[in-house]
Design a protein around this motif. Structure first.
Motif, mmCIF file in Angstrom:
data_model
loop_
_atom_site.group_PDB
_atom_site.id
_atom_site.type_symbol
_atom_site.label_atom_id
_atom_site.label_comp_id
_atom_site.label_asym_id
_atom_site.label_seq_id
_atom_site.Cartn_x
_atom_site.Cartn_y
_atom_site.Cartn_z
ATOM 1 N N HIS A 182 47.588 49.893 82.417
ATOM 2 C CA HIS A 182 48.076 50.967 81.542
ATOM 3 C C HIS A 182 48.915 50.417 80.387
ATOM 4 O O HIS A 182 49.154 51.127 79.400
ATOM 5 N N LEU A 183 49.333 49.165 80.486
ATOM 6 C CA LEU A 183 50.096 48.539 79.398
ATOM 7 C C LEU A 183 49.185 47.882 78.362
ATOM 8 O O LEU A 183 49.652 47.511 77.281
ATOM 9 N N THR A 184 47.922 47.716 78.686
ATOM 10 C CA THR A 184 47.001 46.991 77.808
ATOM 11 C C THR A 184 46.411 47.913 76.740
ATOM 12 O O THR A 184 46.430 49.142 76.871
ATOM 13 N N TRP A 185 45.854 47.292 75.699
ATOM 14 C CA TRP A 185 45.243 48.054 74.594
ATOM 15 C C TRP A 185 43.981 47.354 74.151
ATOM 16 O O TRP A 185 43.987 46.149 73.889
ATOM 17 N N SER A 186 42.888 48.119 74.061
ATOM 18 C CA SER A 186 41.587 47.543 73.726
ATOM 19 C C SER A 186 40.963 48.110 72.463
ATOM 20 O O SER A 186 40.044 47.509 71.902
ATOM 21 N N CYS A 187 41.432 49.269 72.014
ATOM 22 C CA CYS A 187 40.773 49.971 70.907
ATOM 23 C C CYS A 187 40.812 49.167 69.609
ATOM 24 O O CYS A 187 41.831 48.578 69.261
ATOM 25 N N TYR A 188 39.690 49.177 68.893
ATOM 26 C CA TYR A 188 39.588 48.495 67.602
ATOM 27 C C TYR A 188 40.145 49.326 66.447
ATOM 28 O O TYR A 188 40.435 48.790 65.384
ATOM 29 N N LYS A 189 40.265 50.660 66.641
ATOM 30 C CA LYS A 189 40.516 51.549 65.520
ATOM 31 C C LYS A 189 41.899 52.178 65.482
ATOM 32 O O LYS A 189 42.499 52.328 64.424
ATOM 33 N N GLU A 190 42.404 52.597 66.631
ATOM 34 C CA GLU A 190 43.576 53.467 66.688
ATOM 35 C C GLU A 190 44.739 52.810 67.428
ATOM 36 O O GLU A 190 44.538 51.948 68.280
ATOM 37 N N GLU A 191 45.962 53.295 67.116
ATOM 38 C CA GLU A 191 47.164 52.734 67.738
ATOM 39 C C GLU A 191 47.945 53.757 68.570
ATOM 40 O O GLU A 191 48.784 53.373 69.393
ATOM 41 N N GLU A 192 47.712 55.045 68.375
ATOM 42 C CA GLU A 192 48.404 56.075 69.146
ATOM 43 C C GLU A 192 47.585 56.480 70.364
ATOM 44 O O GLU A 192 48.053 56.445 71.493
ATOM 45 N N GLU A 193 46.367 56.902 70.121
ATOM 46 C CA GLU A 193 45.404 57.210 71.182
ATOM 47 C C GLU A 193 44.157 56.380 70.924
ATOM 48 O O GLU A 193 43.679 56.309 69.786
ATOM 49 N N ALA A 194 43.619 55.751 71.957
ATOM 50 C CA ALA A 194 42.389 54.975 71.792
ATOM 51 C C ALA A 194 41.258 55.904 71.357
ATOM 52 O O ALA A 194 41.177 57.051 71.828
ATOM 53 N N CYS A 195 40.403 55.411 70.457
ATOM 54 C CA CYS A 195 39.379 56.290 69.878
ATOM 55 C C CYS A 195 38.333 56.728 70.899
ATOM 56 O O CYS A 195 37.809 57.835 70.840
ATOM 57 N N GLY A 196 38.010 55.827 71.841
ATOM 58 C CA GLY A 196 37.017 56.156 72.857
ATOM 59 C C GLY A 196 35.583 55.944 72.426
ATOM 60 O O GLY A 196 34.662 56.090 73.246
ATOM 61 N N VAL A 197 35.359 55.591 71.142
ATOM 62 C CA VAL A 197 33.980 55.493 70.654
ATOM 63 C C VAL A 197 33.631 54.138 70.029
ATOM 64 O O VAL A 197 32.456 53.863 69.780
ATOM 65 N N CYS A 198 34.637 53.287 69.756
ATOM 66 C CA CYS A 198 34.312 51.951 69.236
ATOM 67 C C CYS A 198 33.718 51.102 70.361
ATOM 68 O O CYS A 198 33.790 51.470 71.542
#
Length: 222
Positions: A182-198
């Motif tokens: 839950h501490l990790t971040w993978s999204c290429y696009k967003e910083e508040e909520e992960a986009c879910g589509v990249c």
């Protein structure tokens, strides 16, 4: 205690790789790169949170501004859209030219300075999406180059504990080792909520789904 440099982006793969290093008895020196990526601020927060959880005493936060000058990647050039239509064949536009080669070169300099015997990097061939610098062949080649280009007494092993794992196996291994995903971040696009589509979000979500586990980070689209 033996020491290892861990390249830690704050993503799921590099985080698990770092916890594996700790589990294998290494004192970790964590290295994070700010290279002008779209989610630079959020990735840095993830890195710091994970370092705190791992109780890492020594860490490097290194700025590499020239990647934005080079461009040629949707991650570092905002005039190029991050694709959201699913993973395509070939080298995707999210590939950052020779990024892992540059990261490993800097990590090798730190490893030589710190007298460490290993570098951990969370490359995954399944996850590479056609990235040429995420393959076992590339890692083997650059390991030889690093050991040729450093002091004779320097013997660095580049460890890639995830290279042959599928994303669901990574999720299950992380849960086994109590990795705080839950501490990790993978999204290429967003910083508040992960986009879910990249591509990165799709791979991550699919891994959690196949592992029959819940991903607790926030998403715009699920």
């Amino acid at each position: 205690m033996k020491k290892a440099v861990c390249i830690l982006s704050g993503g799921m793969d590099s985080t698990l790789s770092s916890y594996i290093a700790k589990n294998e008895g290494y004192e970790i020196i964590a290295v994070h790169f700010n290279y002008g990526q779209r989610t630079e601020t959020r990735e840095l927060k993830a890195f710091r949170d994970i370092c705190e959880d791992l109780q890492i005493k020594e860490k490097y936060e290194i700025d590499i501004p020239f990647f934005t000058q080079i461009g040629a990647s949707a991650l570092t050039d905002k005039s190029i859209e991050v694709p959201i239509g699913g993973i395509e064949a070939g080298v995707p536009v999210t590939y950052v030219p020779f990024r892992n080669g540059i990261f490993l070169s800097i990590a090798a300099a730190i490893a030589e300075k710190e007298n460490t015997e290993a570098i951990y990097i969370g490359v995954v061939e399944e996850d590479s999406s056609g990235y040429p610098d995420c393959t076992e062949e590339f890692i083997s080649s650059i390991t030889n180059s690093i050991n040729t280009g450093t002091k004779e007494t320097t013997k660095i092993q580049i460890k890639t504990p995830l290279v042959h794992l599928m994303k669901n196996e990574i999720v299950l291994k992380a849960i086994e080792l109590n990795v705080p995903l839950h501490l990790t971040w993978s999204c290429y696009k967003e910083e508040e909520e992960a986009c879910g589509v990249c591509d990165s979000c799709r791979l991550r979500l699919n891994g959690f789904k196949k592992a029959n586990c819940e991903d607790k980070i926030p998403y715009k689209v699920l």
